[in-house]
Design an enzyme around this catalytic site. Sequence first.
Site, PDB file in Angstrom:
ATOM      1  CG  ASN A 226      -2.153   0.980   0.914  1.00 13.60           C
ATOM      2  OD1 ASN A 226      -2.643   1.082  -0.207  1.00 13.60           O
ATOM      3  ND2 ASN A 226      -2.599   1.696   1.922  1.00 13.60           N
ATOM      4  CD1 TRP A 227       6.316   3.181  -0.421  1.00  6.49           C
ATOM      5  CD2 TRP A 227       5.694   3.652  -2.509  1.00  6.49           C
ATOM      6  NE1 TRP A 227       7.167   4.146  -0.909  1.00  6.49           N
ATOM      7  CE2 TRP A 227       6.798   4.457  -2.187  1.00  6.49           C
ATOM      8  CE3 TRP A 227       5.107   3.789  -3.788  1.00  6.49           C
ATOM      9  CZ2 TRP A 227       7.346   5.378  -3.079  1.00  6.49           C
ATOM     10  CZ3 TRP A 227       5.650   4.693  -4.682  1.00  6.49           C
ATOM     11  CH2 TRP A 227       6.764   5.481  -4.331  1.00  6.49           C
TER      12      TRP A 227
END
Length: 271
Positions: A226-227
């Site tokens: 989820n960067w």
Amino acid sequence: MKISVPKGTCDTHMHFYDGAASAAPGTPNPGRFTVPMYQELQRRLGLERVIVVQPNAYRDDNTVTLNSIKSLGKNAKGVAVVKPGIAEAELERMTKAGICAVRIMTLHGGMLGFDVMDVVVAQVHPFGWHANIQLDGRELPKYETQIKRLPGKFVIDHTGKFLEPVAPESAAFRSLLNLVDTGRCWVKLSAPYETSKTGGPKYEDVGRLAKALVKKAPERMMWASNWPHPSVPKEKRPADEDLLDLLLDWAPDEKTRKKILVDNPAELYGF
């Protein structure tokens, strides 16, 4: 980082942002997060493959996502946002460019909700795309039947994203397990910091749901970074190494971790 990841490890959910002011009002727009910046993260964590997900910030303008996939090359694919009624030629073009799913995002800032899901998925399904769904998991009992009717495979984001983490025996979590029971449902074990009330580094409340899912269907669980953690202020962003290390707790068996990191995403996304 305590974990060592196998060759072919895939990050199944992250976003790129070009830093432009073109973001839709009210959606997270964390600034400029580029391919070279992400490649640095890949080197640090040992990630090889990636699924680039269209951020809410750009609605159905998939330019940043498509350009990023192109820069990353054959080890990158993507999830796009398209409006109902999109031309087949455009779907053809996007499929060739590496898009393999449509993003259904029912939370604040999302563009495609359950009201248009059936129509959109019917359009993209012939191109081999699946539905990638993000919702507040507490709503699952309401939408379970509709999701089950989808043709083909579908993915549920962020361990179900129960905005108030629920007990594994709750009706809402039972609904997620019912979807997993279809054999067509994949779940991303990711972003526990977005919903956890117990907090890091272990996120125990989300962790017990992740463990129950791994136990139920290890062959359909996947991991994601989820960067660049767009929903969280900069000073509160978790360390990416710590998020990857959570798998040691959630899936203590090395063979199971290889499924989650390599085999399952390779099967779903066609690497």
